[in-house]
Write a protein that holds these residues in place. Structure first.
Motif, PDB file in Angstrom:
ATOM      1  N   GLY A  24       0.810  -1.229   0.000  1.00 60.89           N
ATOM      2  CA  GLY A  24       0.000   0.000   0.000  1.00 60.89           C
ATOM      3  C   GLY A  24       0.834   1.266   0.000  1.00 60.89           C
ATOM      4  N   LYS A  25       2.072   1.183  -0.538  1.00 65.05           N
ATOM      5  CA  LYS A  25       2.978   2.337  -0.480  1.00 65.05           C
ATOM      6  C   LYS A  25       3.314   2.903  -1.853  1.00 65.05           C
ATOM      7  N   LEU A  26       2.452   2.632  -2.852  1.00 69.82           N
ATOM      8  CA  LEU A  26       2.772   3.103  -4.196  1.00 69.82           C
ATOM      9  C   LEU A  26       1.552   3.760  -4.843  1.00 69.82           C
ATOM     10  N   LEU A  27       1.785   4.934  -5.440  1.00 66.75           N
ATOM     11  CA  LEU A  27       0.708   5.649  -6.132  1.00 66.75           C
ATOM     12  C   LEU A  27       1.086   5.845  -7.601  1.00 66.75           C
ATOM     13  N   ALA A  28       0.065   6.093  -8.431  1.00 66.81           N
ATOM     14  CA  ALA A  28       0.306   6.362  -9.855  1.00 66.81           C
ATOM     15  C   ALA A  28      -0.438   7.638 -10.232  1.00 66.81           C
ATOM     16  N   ALA A  29       0.242   8.504 -10.971  1.00 66.12           N
ATOM     17  CA  ALA A  29      -0.399   9.767 -11.370  1.00 66.12           C
ATOM     18  C   ALA A  29      -0.395   9.903 -12.891  1.00 66.12           C
ATOM     19  N   PRO A  30      -1.552  10.231 -13.473  1.00 63.60           N
ATOM     20  CA  PRO A  30      -1.574  10.516 -14.910  1.00 63.60           C
ATOM     21  C   PRO A  30      -0.872  11.846 -15.184  1.00 63.60           C
ATOM     22  N   PHE A  31      -0.507  12.104 -16.441  1.00 62.43           N
ATOM     23  CA  PHE A  31       0.248  13.329 -16.738  1.00 62.43           C
ATOM     24  C   PHE A  31      -0.234  13.958 -18.037  1.00 62.43           C
ATOM     25  N   GLU A  32       0.152  15.241 -18.209  1.00 60.42           N
ATOM     26  CA  GLU A  32      -0.315  16.001 -19.372  1.00 60.42           C
ATOM     27  C   GLU A  32       0.766  16.166 -20.439  1.00 60.42           C
ATOM     28  N   ASP A  33       1.991  15.761 -20.135  1.00 60.39           N
ATOM     29  CA  ASP A  33       3.080  15.898 -21.109  1.00 60.39           C
ATOM     30  C   ASP A  33       2.847  15.004 -22.320  1.00 60.39           C
ATOM     31  N   VAL A  34       3.509  15.354 -23.423  1.00 54.43           N
ATOM     32  CA  VAL A  34       3.565  14.438 -24.563  1.00 54.43           C
ATOM     33  C   VAL A  34       4.795  13.570 -24.342  1.00 54.43           C
ATOM     34  N   ARG A  35       4.603  12.251 -24.403  1.00 56.39           N
ATOM     35  CA  ARG A  35       5.711  11.341 -24.116  1.00 56.39           C
ATOM     36  C   ARG A  35       6.247  10.727 -25.413  1.00 56.39           C
ATOM     37  N   TYR A  36       7.573  10.642 -25.490  1.00 47.85           N
ATOM     38  CA  TYR A  36       8.207  10.008 -26.656  1.00 47.85           C
ATOM     39  C   TYR A  36       9.098   8.872 -26.172  1.00 47.85           C
TER      40      TYR A  36
END
Ligand code: UTP
Length: 292
Positions: A243-255
């Motif tokens: 229970g010690k890990l989170l995930a965040a979406p992002f707005e950057d363009v990824r390459y």
């Protein structure tokens, strides 16, 4: 107390076999997108979010990367005496980073590369940016690393960047089991490495940007070696199950510049954004598209 993130690790010691033959003598982080090596884009991404202390993990024989970030007196003198101030400034920009290098003698996986940076990171939280992924922040959007650092500062938990992928593509990524929302991020319950579509836990894939707590270094040391490598995913899965890990979406363009198509896409899109050749590139692409 939650410690601030002041250090970053960039593992860039992979063999780069997908880019042979160029990677035989040229380290993959020195491959250029437009006029800049990919590793400089990543260093700039860190500076833009206030992280100045950078450790780059390189493979043996990658001295040229150090040269890129170091001084070039003769070139500088020449540019100044020729009145080429703009080019001089471009060259000087490469020296503004506080970079340290550590050699990963044997390419024993991503976790092995991170462990090479332990003497610099010690037990502090650190940003981790994979050397073959570039991020571009469109105007008015929040940089991915800033989002990750904010979530970490609010929760004290390790955070990774995630994006949604659809169909068979999920089997190219580490796949996340997702729990409840916390502080603009999601709880990660489990991680599966490259599952088939039928076995996927969700549409969420992990990408190469993280903020990891000091505890992770200790966990990496205990990981088993599989097929000559120790894998970061194993430690992340362990964190998730605690229970010690989170995930965040992002707005950057990824390459994904470690992949040939991703690399070409990055070059085309950075060329389109360039003040120098953007318009010319656009005209060319339009003309070419009509012939395809
Ligand atoms: P990749 O899985 O893309 O491997 O590594 P690679 O060797 O770079 O490339 P290919 O697949 O042979 O073409 C993902 C990231 O982890 C780093 C790589 O440099 C890349 O940024 N890495 C991987 C290391 O630093 N050390 C390793 O032992 C493995």
């Amino acid at each position: 107390m939650i410690e601030r993130v002041t250090k970053a690790v960039i593992p860039a010691a992979g063999l780069g076999t997908r880019f042979l033959p160029i990677t035989k003598a040229v380290p993959k982080p020195m491959l250029s997108v437009l006029d800049k090596p990919t590793i400089q884009y990543i260093a700039e991404e860190l500076v833009s979010v206030g992280i100045k202390d950078i450790v780059i993990v390189v493979s043996p024989g990658s001295e040229v990367i150090g040269k890129h970030f170091g001084p070039a007196e003769e070139l500088e003198e020449r540019l100044l005496s020729d009145g080429k101030k703009k080019l001089y400034d471009i060259e000087r920009q490469t020296q503004r980073f506080n970079v340290k290098f550590v050699v990963q003698k044997v390419a024993n996986g991503l976790a092995g590369a991170i462990l090479c940076a332990e003497k610099y990171v010690k037990k502090e939280p650190f940003a981790l940016l994979l050397g073959d992924e570039l991020m571009y922040t469109p105007k008015g959007k929040e940089p991915c690393m800033k989002r990750l650092m904010d979530v970490y500062l609010k929760t004290g938990k390790s955070v990774l960047a995630t994006m949604e992928v659809f169909g068979d593509d999920i089997s190219k990524y580490g796949n996340l089991g997702i729990g409840k929302d916390i502080e603009g991020a999601m709880e990660v319950t489990e991680i599966k490495e490259k599952p088939s579509v039928n076995e996927a836990l969700s549409n969420y894939a992990l990408v190469g940007r993280y903020v990891l707590t000091g505890e992770v270094m200790g966990m990496l040391k205990k990981l088993p070696t599989r097929r000559h490598e120790i894998e970061l995913t194993d430690a992340l899965d362990e964190l998730a199950k605690k229970g010690k890990l989170l995930a965040a979406p992002f707005e950057d363009v990824r390459y994904d510049v470690g992949d040939k198509f991703g690399y070409i896409r990055a070059n085309v899109e950075f060329a389109l954004r360039s003040k120098e050749i953007g318009r010319q590139t656009k005209e060319y692409i339009k003309e070419l598209a009509q012939k395809l």
